[in-house]
Design a protein around this motif. Structure first.
Motif, PDB file in Angstrom:
ATOM      1  N   ALA A  53       7.841  -3.667  -5.199  1.00 32.91           N
ATOM      2  CA  ALA A  53       6.394  -3.720  -5.397  1.00 32.91           C
ATOM      3  C   ALA A  53       5.845  -5.098  -5.061  1.00 32.91           C
ATOM      4  O   ALA A  53       4.758  -5.213  -4.469  1.00 32.91           O
ATOM      5  CB  ALA A  53       6.058  -3.350  -6.843  1.00 32.91           C
ATOM      6  N   MET A  54       6.563  -6.144  -5.434  1.00 32.01           N
ATOM      7  CA  MET A  54       6.117  -7.502  -5.105  1.00 32.01           C
ATOM      8  C   MET A  54       5.992  -7.698  -3.603  1.00 32.01           C
ATOM      9  O   MET A  54       4.980  -8.223  -3.107  1.00 32.01           O
ATOM     10  CB  MET A  54       7.107  -8.530  -5.680  1.00 32.01           C
ATOM     11  CG  MET A  54       7.013  -8.740  -7.173  1.00 32.01           C
ATOM     12  SD  MET A  54       8.431  -9.688  -7.805  1.00 32.01           S
ATOM     13  CE  MET A  54       8.418 -11.110  -6.708  1.00 32.01           C
ATOM     14  N   SER A  55       7.006  -7.263  -2.868  1.00 28.67           N
ATOM     15  CA  SER A  55       6.977  -7.455  -1.416  1.00 28.67           C
ATOM     16  C   SER A  55       5.889  -6.610  -0.774  1.00 28.67           C
ATOM     17  O   SER A  55       5.187  -7.069   0.137  1.00 28.67           O
ATOM     18  CB  SER A  55       8.343  -7.106  -0.818  1.00 28.67           C
ATOM     19  OG  SER A  55       8.623  -5.720  -0.960  1.00 28.67           O
ATOM     20  N   GLY A  56       5.729  -5.355  -1.233  1.00 29.94           N
ATOM     21  CA  GLY A  56       4.717  -4.486  -0.650  1.00 29.94           C
ATOM     22  C   GLY A  56       3.302  -4.974  -0.922  1.00 29.94           C
ATOM     23  O   GLY A  56       2.472  -5.067  -0.006  1.00 29.94           O
ATOM     24  N   MET A  57       3.006  -5.293  -2.185  1.00 30.32           N
ATOM     25  CA  MET A  57       1.672  -5.761  -2.527  1.00 30.32           C
ATOM     26  C   MET A  57       1.382  -7.120  -1.894  1.00 30.32           C
ATOM     27  O   MET A  57       0.265  -7.375  -1.426  1.00 30.32           O
ATOM     28  CB  MET A  57       1.533  -5.851  -4.049  1.00 30.32           C
ATOM     29  CG  MET A  57       1.380  -4.508  -4.745  1.00 30.32           C
ATOM     30  SD  MET A  57      -0.077  -3.595  -4.166  1.00 30.32           S
ATOM     31  CE  MET A  57      -1.383  -4.757  -4.573  1.00 30.32           C
ATOM     32  N   GLY A  58       2.387  -7.988  -1.879  1.00 33.48           N
ATOM     33  CA  GLY A  58       2.184  -9.288  -1.238  1.00 33.48           C
ATOM     34  C   GLY A  58       1.859  -9.165   0.235  1.00 33.48           C
ATOM     35  O   GLY A  58       0.981  -9.859   0.755  1.00 33.48           O
ATOM     36  N   THR A  59       2.538  -8.237   0.913  1.00 34.47           N
ATOM     37  CA  THR A  59       2.281  -8.035   2.340  1.00 34.47           C
ATOM     38  C   THR A  59       0.909  -7.416   2.574  1.00 34.47           C
ATOM     39  O   THR A  59       0.187  -7.809   3.501  1.00 34.47           O
ATOM     40  CB  THR A  59       3.370  -7.152   2.955  1.00 34.47           C
ATOM     41  OG1 THR A  59       4.663  -7.721   2.692  1.00 34.47           O
ATOM     42  CG2 THR A  59       3.188  -7.030   4.460  1.00 34.47           C
ATOM     43  N   LEU A  60       0.516  -6.447   1.744  1.00 36.24           N
ATOM     44  CA  LEU A  60      -0.801  -5.822   1.901  1.00 36.24           C
ATOM     45  C   LEU A  60      -1.925  -6.831   1.677  1.00 36.24           C
ATOM     46  O   LEU A  60      -2.904  -6.876   2.435  1.00 36.24           O
ATOM     47  CB  LEU A  60      -0.937  -4.650   0.930  1.00 36.24           C
ATOM     48  CG  LEU A  60      -0.154  -3.379   1.276  1.00 36.24           C
ATOM     49  CD1 LEU A  60      -0.310  -2.346   0.170  1.00 36.24           C
ATOM     50  CD2 LEU A  60      -0.632  -2.798   2.605  1.00 36.24           C
ATOM     51  N   LEU A  61      -1.797  -7.639   0.623  1.00 37.08           N
ATOM     52  CA  LEU A  61      -2.805  -8.668   0.382  1.00 37.08           C
ATOM     53  C   LEU A  61      -2.853  -9.665   1.533  1.00 37.08           C
ATOM     54  O   LEU A  61      -3.933 -10.119   1.935  1.00 37.08           O
ATOM     55  CB  LEU A  61      -2.498  -9.392  -0.936  1.00 37.08           C
ATOM     56  CG  LEU A  61      -2.688  -8.584  -2.219  1.00 37.08           C
ATOM     57  CD1 LEU A  61      -2.206  -9.390  -3.421  1.00 37.08           C
ATOM     58  CD2 LEU A  61      -4.149  -8.206  -2.405  1.00 37.08           C
ATOM     59  N   ALA A  62      -1.688  -9.995   2.061  1.00 35.58           N
ATOM     60  CA  ALA A  62      -1.637 -10.943   3.178  1.00 35.58           C
ATOM     61  C   ALA A  62      -2.278 -10.361   4.426  1.00 35.58           C
ATOM     62  O   ALA A  62      -2.917 -11.093   5.198  1.00 35.58           O
ATOM     63  CB  ALA A  62      -0.188 -11.333   3.459  1.00 35.58           C
ATOM     64  N   MET A  63      -2.118  -9.072   4.651  1.00 38.70           N
ATOM     65  CA  MET A  63      -2.759  -8.442   5.816  1.00 38.70           C
ATOM     66  C   MET A  63      -4.276  -8.549   5.718  1.00 38.70           C
ATOM     67  O   MET A  63      -4.950  -8.886   6.698  1.00 38.70           O
ATOM     68  CB  MET A  63      -2.332  -6.972   5.908  1.00 38.70           C
ATOM     69  CG  MET A  63      -0.889  -6.754   6.302  1.00 38.70           C
ATOM     70  SD  MET A  63      -0.401  -5.008   6.204  1.00 38.70           S
ATOM     71  CE  MET A  63      -1.478  -4.281   7.459  1.00 38.70           C
ATOM     72  N   GLY A  64      -4.825  -8.259   4.534  1.00 34.40           N
ATOM     73  CA  GLY A  64      -6.265  -8.353   4.372  1.00 34.40           C
ATOM     74  C   GLY A  64      -6.781  -9.773   4.500  1.00 34.40           C
ATOM     75  O   GLY A  64      -7.740 -10.045   5.240  1.00 34.40           O
ATOM     76  N   LEU A  65      -6.147 -10.705   3.784  1.00 38.14           N
ATOM     77  CA  LEU A  65      -6.581 -12.098   3.860  1.00 38.14           C
ATOM     78  C   LEU A  65      -6.343 -12.675   5.243  1.00 38.14           C
ATOM     79  O   LEU A  65      -7.164 -13.448   5.767  1.00 38.14           O
ATOM     80  CB  LEU A  65      -5.832 -12.918   2.800  1.00 38.14           C
ATOM     81  CG  LEU A  65      -6.165 -14.410   2.728  1.00 38.14           C
ATOM     82  CD1 LEU A  65      -7.653 -14.625   2.471  1.00 38.14           C
ATOM     83  CD2 LEU A  65      -5.329 -15.092   1.652  1.00 38.14           C
ATOM     84  N   GLY A  66      -5.221 -12.305   5.867  1.00 39.49           N
ATOM     85  CA  GLY A  66      -4.926 -12.806   7.204  1.00 39.49           C
ATOM     86  C   GLY A  66      -5.946 -12.349   8.223  1.00 39.49           C
ATOM     87  O   GLY A  66      -6.364 -13.121   9.090  1.00 39.49           O
ATOM     88  N   MET A  67      -6.392 -11.091   8.136  1.00 38.70           N
ATOM     89  CA  MET A  67      -7.411 -10.606   9.072  1.00 38.70           C
ATOM     90  C   MET A  67      -8.755 -11.283   8.842  1.00 38.70           C
ATOM     91  O   MET A  67      -9.470 -11.616   9.796  1.00 38.70           O
ATOM     92  CB  MET A  67      -7.558  -9.081   8.931  1.00 38.70           C
ATOM     93  CG  MET A  67      -8.590  -8.479   9.868  1.00 38.70           C
ATOM     94  SD  MET A  67      -8.300  -8.871  11.614  1.00 38.70           S
ATOM     95  CE  MET A  67      -6.866  -7.849  11.940  1.00 38.70           C
ATOM     96  N   LEU A  68      -9.105 -11.514   7.566  1.00 38.40           N
ATOM     97  CA  LEU A  68     -10.361 -12.203   7.275  1.00 38.40           C
ATOM     98  C   LEU A  68     -10.368 -13.625   7.848  1.00 38.40           C
ATOM     99  O   LEU A  68     -11.398 -14.107   8.321  1.00 38.40           O
ATOM    100  CB  LEU A  68     -10.595 -12.246   5.763  1.00 38.40           C
ATOM    101  CG  LEU A  68     -10.957 -10.920   5.086  1.00 38.40           C
ATOM    102  CD1 LEU A  68     -11.083 -11.111   3.582  1.00 38.40           C
ATOM    103  CD2 LEU A  68     -12.247 -10.352   5.662  1.00 38.40           C
ATOM    104  N   LEU A  69      -9.235 -14.292   7.796  1.00 42.64           N
ATOM    105  CA  LEU A  69      -9.148 -15.642   8.340  1.00 42.64           C
ATOM    106  C   LEU A  69      -8.935 -15.636   9.847  1.00 42.64           C
ATOM    107  O   LEU A  69      -9.276 -16.607  10.526  1.00 42.64           O
ATOM    108  CB  LEU A  69      -8.016 -16.408   7.657  1.00 42.64           C
ATOM    109  CG  LEU A  69      -8.214 -16.728   6.171  1.00 42.64           C
ATOM    110  CD1 LEU A  69      -6.965 -17.364   5.584  1.00 42.64           C
ATOM    111  CD2 LEU A  69      -9.418 -17.640   5.975  1.00 42.64           C
TER     112      LEU A  69
END
Length: 255
Positions: free
Chosen positions: A69-85
């Motif tokens: 769960a840590m790896s999955g949620m961390g990656t999903l959050l990173a995808m959203g923040l990464g696209m915004l940046l």
């Protein structure tokens, strides 16, 4: 002449190795002598008898789910923040925001996950929340840079055609640019997920939860059998995630 240079290089390497042993004051006799090899063999042998009791296996299963769960949620959050940046980093909103976004992305990925985990543990407390935030912050820096480069290299014709038909800038991006980039962005994200599942197993050493924290606890208490079970669970979890990532890549990227 070349032979002389090669001999000099070899001599320098040998001298550097000898100087390193001397500087570090390594005592090989203390490691391999006086029964050292036998003690290491006994220690390794205790790992060959993993603890397979029901109670410990249930605890390892909960730790594996927490790590996943840590790896999955961390990656999903990173995808959203990464696209915004990535959007300002690709120059979509002017050079000033581009420079600021690139500086932020560089800062996020320059700090390793373990350092982020140590910082987030202080802010969010011990447990998987800190590990998830640490993975998300570092991975956002990596994915944001990769997404920005993909946006910069994207063909402008589909988006321009939508704009000529009266479509908004958002519609041009969603229906003109993003569909062509989606397989590449997904491939980047899946690759980072594979890396994050390995790193999530390590972040527990600084109190970020998951299998890593279980491994740190069992090793600290010299419970080799229990630690062996945790290590096996880490290996199985990594193999399963690699297989699932490859399946998703074949289904959505290579197709």
């Amino acid at each position: 002449m070349n032979r002389v240079i090669n001999l000099l290089v070899v001599a320098v390497i040998i001298a550097a190795v000898v100087a390193s042993f001397a500087y570090l004051e390594l005592d090989l006799h203390a490691v391999v002598g006086n029964g050292g090899l036998g003690q290491m063999g006994e220690y390794a042998g205790r790992f060959l008898r993993p603890d397979l009791t029901g109670e410990h296996l249930r605890a390892v299963g909960r730790g594996a789910l927490e790590t996943l769960a840590m790896s999955g949620m961390g990656t999903l959050l990173a995808m959203g923040l990464g696209m915004l940046l990535a959007l300002p980093a690709a120059g979509r909103f002017g050079w000033l925001l581009q420079a600021a976004a690139r500086l932020l992305l560089n800062a996020l990925r320059a700090i390793p996950e373990l350092v982020w985990a140590a910082l987030t543990v202080l802010a969010a407390g011990l447990g998987p929340n800190a590990g998830t935030l640490a993975l998300a912050l570092h991975t956002a820096g990596v994915l944001g840079r990769l997404f920005a480069e993909a946006l910069e290299n994207a063909s402008p014709e589909p988006a321009a055609a939508i704009r000529l038909q009266g479509g908004s800038q958002l519609a041009a991006f969603c229906f003109g640019t993003l569909p062509n980039l989606w397989p590449q962005l997904l491939a980047y994200s899946l690759y980072r997920w594979e890396n994050n599942i390995r790193m999530a197993s390590v972040l527990g050493f600084v109190g970020a939860g998951g299998l890593g924290q279980m491994l740190y606890t069992t090793l600290s208490l010299f419970q080799e059998a229990q630690a062996s079970t945790v290590i096996i669970a880490m290996l199985v979890l990594v193999l399963l995630v690699d297989a699932l990532s490859d399946l998703l890549r074949q289904r959505f990227v290579r197709a």
